[in-house]
Design an enzyme around this catalytic site. Structure first.
Site, PDB file in Angstrom:
ATOM      1  N   SER A  30       0.810  -1.218   0.000  1.00 33.61           N
ATOM      2  CA  SER A  30       0.000   0.000   0.000  1.00 33.61           C
ATOM      3  C   SER A  30       0.848   1.275   0.000  1.00 33.61           C
ATOM      4  O   SER A  30       0.469   2.280  -0.614  1.00 33.61           O
ATOM      5  CB  SER A  30      -0.959  -0.004   1.192  1.00 33.61           C
ATOM      6  OG  SER A  30      -0.251  -0.198   2.389  1.00 33.61           O
ATOM      7  N   THR A  31       2.000   1.252   0.653  1.00 34.22           N
ATOM      8  CA  THR A  31       2.853   2.458   0.667  1.00 34.22           C
ATOM      9  C   THR A  31       3.503   2.638  -0.706  1.00 34.22           C
ATOM     10  O   THR A  31       3.509   3.743  -1.266  1.00 34.22           O
ATOM     11  CB  THR A  31       3.929   2.348   1.770  1.00 34.22           C
ATOM     12  OG1 THR A  31       3.336   1.791   2.949  1.00 34.22           O
ATOM     13  CG2 THR A  31       4.530   3.705   2.106  1.00 34.22           C
ATOM     14  N   ASP A  81      10.615   1.054  -1.940  1.00 32.92           N
ATOM     15  CA  ASP A  81       9.680   0.011  -1.490  1.00 32.92           C
ATOM     16  C   ASP A  81       9.386   0.170   0.004  1.00 32.92           C
ATOM     17  O   ASP A  81      10.157   0.792   0.736  1.00 32.92           O
ATOM     18  CB  ASP A  81      10.282  -1.381  -1.759  1.00 32.92           C
ATOM     19  CG  ASP A  81       9.228  -2.484  -1.734  1.00 32.92           C
ATOM     20  OD1 ASP A  81       8.036  -2.186  -1.520  1.00 32.92           O
ATOM     21  OD2 ASP A  81       9.602  -3.656  -1.930  1.00 32.92           O
ATOM     22  N   ALA A  83       8.106  -1.719   3.846  1.00 39.01           N
ATOM     23  CA  ALA A  83       8.587  -2.822   4.682  1.00 39.01           C
ATOM     24  C   ALA A  83       7.531  -3.114   5.738  1.00 39.01           C
ATOM     25  O   ALA A  83       6.676  -2.268   6.029  1.00 39.01           O
ATOM     26  CB  ALA A  83       9.911  -2.454   5.346  1.00 39.01           C
ATOM     27  N   ASP A  84       7.601  -4.308   6.293  1.00 40.92           N
ATOM     28  CA  ASP A  84       6.674  -4.673   7.366  1.00 40.92           C
ATOM     29  C   ASP A  84       7.251  -4.323   8.735  1.00 40.92           C
ATOM     30  O   ASP A  84       6.508  -3.997   9.659  1.00 40.92           O
ATOM     31  CB  ASP A  84       6.351  -6.166   7.271  1.00 40.92           C
ATOM     32  CG  ASP A  84       5.673  -6.485   5.957  1.00 40.92           C
ATOM     33  OD1 ASP A  84       4.594  -5.913   5.711  1.00 40.92           O
ATOM     34  OD2 ASP A  84       6.228  -7.254   5.160  1.00 40.92           O
ATOM     35  N   GLY A  95       7.681  -8.811   2.729  1.00 36.80           N
ATOM     36  CA  GLY A  95       7.008  -9.989   2.171  1.00 36.80           C
ATOM     37  C   GLY A  95       5.587 -10.173   2.649  1.00 36.80           C
ATOM     38  O   GLY A  95       4.941 -11.164   2.315  1.00 36.80           O
ATOM     39  N   GLU A 103      11.318  -8.574  -4.907  1.00 34.20           N
ATOM     40  CA  GLU A 103      11.808  -7.404  -4.155  1.00 34.20           C
ATOM     41  C   GLU A 103      13.290  -7.577  -3.823  1.00 34.20           C
ATOM     42  O   GLU A 103      14.072  -6.627  -3.912  1.00 34.20           O
ATOM     43  CB  GLU A 103      10.989  -7.224  -2.877  1.00 34.20           C
ATOM     44  CG  GLU A 103       9.553  -6.805  -3.167  1.00 34.20           C
ATOM     45  CD  GLU A 103       8.657  -6.760  -1.945  1.00 34.20           C
ATOM     46  OE1 GLU A 103       7.582  -6.172  -2.050  1.00 34.20           O
ATOM     47  OE2 GLU A 103       9.017  -7.311  -0.900  1.00 34.20           O
ATOM     48  N   LYS A 121       6.085   0.923  11.707  1.00 35.93           N
ATOM     49  CA  LYS A 121       6.936  -0.174  11.223  1.00 35.93           C
ATOM     50  C   LYS A 121       8.303  -0.195  11.922  1.00 35.93           C
ATOM     51  O   LYS A 121       9.059  -1.148  11.762  1.00 35.93           O
ATOM     52  CB  LYS A 121       7.144  -0.040   9.707  1.00 35.93           C
ATOM     53  CG  LYS A 121       5.872   0.083   8.881  1.00 35.93           C
ATOM     54  CD  LYS A 121       5.153  -1.234   8.788  1.00 35.93           C
ATOM     55  CE  LYS A 121       3.921  -1.212   7.908  1.00 35.93           C
ATOM     56  NZ  LYS A 121       4.158  -1.018   6.510  1.00 35.93           N
TER      57      LYS A 121
END
Ligand code: 5RP
Length: 218
Positions: A30-31, A81, A83-84, A95, A103, A121
């Protein structure tokens, strides 16, 4: 600001790192999707994109941004990108959207990895977010048993097949204090395609979205 507004702010802030006339590495989630919106606003200034997922490819192409085959790209300046989870060493768990393998390849090709996250995060120790491991389907049970030996609780992500035709094990219960060693160890288990720990190739710059604005680290 809502969480999505914070993600939007950080996605648009990444535009500053895009170098005109170059190919841009684009992540998933989403980001990263907000970053694609931002990229569309300067689409005539870039050569195209390398995409980390079919979902991002569809969105990029819907804006008329050419998506190139990574095999035909010798070098990449910037990869943006989400990240979680991310720690203070800029090591990440990624992931959550099952796109970890592409990625990781794009992160490896890129000279600069810009990670875009909201403040939730940021963690002291990685592992609260279940660690995704992409596995070839016939190795799922074997890899799960090996992950249990490490103290993890692997959970098969139901009804998910990755863009590469594989499955995901989400590993709970890990407290990751040596992320580089764990990344290498799990990578060596037969049947593992990719582990969602990005420690050996961590981010170079982190943009953190907060209620007060976007904070730049690195
Ligand atoms: C996808 C990813 C994403 O970057 C990660 O899951 C973060 O997603 P979001 O921006 O939706 O919170 O690694 O595989």
């Amino acid at each position: 600001m809502t969480e999505d507004e914070i993600k939007k702010a950080v996605g648009w802030a990444a535009l500053e790192y895009v170098i005109p006339g170059t190919i841009v590495g684009v992540g998933s989630g989403s980001t990263a999707s907000h970053f694609v919106d931002a990229l569309a606003s300067i689409k005539h200034q870039i050569e195209g994109a390398i995409s980390s997922s079919d979902t991002s490819t569809t969105k990029l192409e819907s804006f008329g941004i050419p998506v190139l085959d990574s095999n035909e790209v010798d070098s990449l300046d910037v990869y943006v990108d989400g990240a979680d989870e991310i720690n203070s060493y800029m090591q990440m768990i990624k992931g959550g959207g099952a796109a970890l393998t592409r990625e990781k390849v794009i992160a490896a090709i890129a000279r600069t990895f810009i990670c875009i996250v909201d403040i939730n995060k940021q963690v002291d120790v990685l592992g609260k977010f279940p660690l995704p491991v992409e596995v070839i389907p016939m190795a799922r049970s074997y890899v799960a048993r090996e992950l249990v030996k490490l103290g993890g609780l692997p959970e098969y992500r139901q009804n998910v097949v990755t863009d590469n035709g594989n499955v995901i094990l989400d590993v709970h219960n890990l407290i990751i204090t040596d992320a580089m060693a764990l990344e290498s160890y799990i990578n060596d288990i037969a049947g593992v395609v990719t582990i969602g720990l990005f420690a050996n190739r961590c981010a170079d710059v982190v943009l953190v979205g907060t209620q007060e604005g976007v904070k730049v680290i690195g």
